[in-house]
Design a protein around this motif. Sequence first.
Motif, PDB file in Angstrom:
ATOM      1  N   ASN A 102       1.392   6.389  -6.951  1.00  0.00           N
ATOM      2  CA  ASN A 102       0.304   7.329  -7.276  1.00  0.00           C
ATOM      3  C   ASN A 102       0.805   8.770  -7.212  1.00  0.00           C
ATOM      4  OD1 ASN A 102      -1.652   5.415  -7.797  1.00  0.00           O
ATOM      5  ND2 ASN A 102      -2.383   5.367  -5.685  1.00  0.00           N
ATOM      6  N   ARG A 103       1.638   9.080  -6.200  1.00  0.00           N
ATOM      7  CA  ARG A 103       2.207  10.435  -6.112  1.00  0.00           C
ATOM      8  C   ARG A 103       3.096  10.724  -7.322  1.00  0.00           C
ATOM      9  NH1 ARG A 103       2.792   9.021  -0.546  1.00  0.00           N
ATOM     10  NH2 ARG A 103       4.950   8.447  -0.950  1.00  0.00           N
ATOM     11  N   GLN A 154       0.828  -1.210   0.000  1.00  0.00           N
ATOM     12  CA  GLN A 154       0.000   0.000   0.000  1.00  0.00           C
ATOM     13  C   GLN A 154       0.861   1.259   0.000  1.00  0.00           C
ATOM     14  OE1 GLN A 154      -2.572  -0.623   3.385  1.00  0.00           O
ATOM     15  NE2 GLN A 154      -4.185  -1.551   2.132  1.00  0.00           N
ATOM     16  N   GLN A 155       1.954   1.245   0.763  1.00  0.00           N
ATOM     17  CA  GLN A 155       2.858   2.398   0.767  1.00  0.00           C
ATOM     18  C   GLN A 155       3.504   2.580  -0.600  1.00  0.00           C
ATOM     19  OE1 GLN A 155       5.570   1.631   3.962  1.00  0.00           O
ATOM     20  NE2 GLN A 155       4.102   2.219   5.561  1.00  0.00           N
ATOM     21  N   GLU A 181       0.973   4.061  -2.909  1.00  0.00           N
ATOM     22  CA  GLU A 181       0.808   5.493  -2.662  1.00  0.00           C
ATOM     23  C   GLU A 181       1.951   6.285  -3.288  1.00  0.00           C
ATOM     24  OE1 GLU A 181       0.362   6.232   1.503  1.00  0.00           O
ATOM     25  OE2 GLU A 181      -1.397   4.934   1.665  1.00  0.00           O
TER      26      GLU A 181
END
Length: 138
Positions: A91-92, A84-85, A88
């Motif tokens: 995605n950034r 998940q990290q 993220e």
Amino acid sequence: MEQKKRKSSATIASIETEYVRSLQKKASRKHARKIRLYRRLTVFAVVAAIILVGMTQMYMKQKQVLEAKELEKMEKTAQLEEVQQEQEALNRQLIKLDDDDYIAKLARKDYFLSENNEIIFSIPENKKKTDKKDNGKE
């Protein structure tokens, strides 16, 4: 004195009547029932002990399996958090890639592209590491 009692009881004759024989039969049946009851109780106790031992072993095995599953769950949860990290972060970066200035900066950095009238100097990476170490010592 005990010897006298034994001798006297040995000399006493038992009465052989129908009533006495029926009482003796009842007593012998009662004794036989008692023996059968003890045998049944013994068999029941053995079966109960076997079942108890089996259930205890099954409980211990299930407890070990459950502990292994809990450990696996914790590991998978940690992996999920890492993924998940990472998602993220991706995605950034994806959001940043929509910016033209960021793309131009990456192109200049990674592919040594330049703007008009710009000169690119390449510094070896080993040299950068030693320079950082020297600066840290001062």
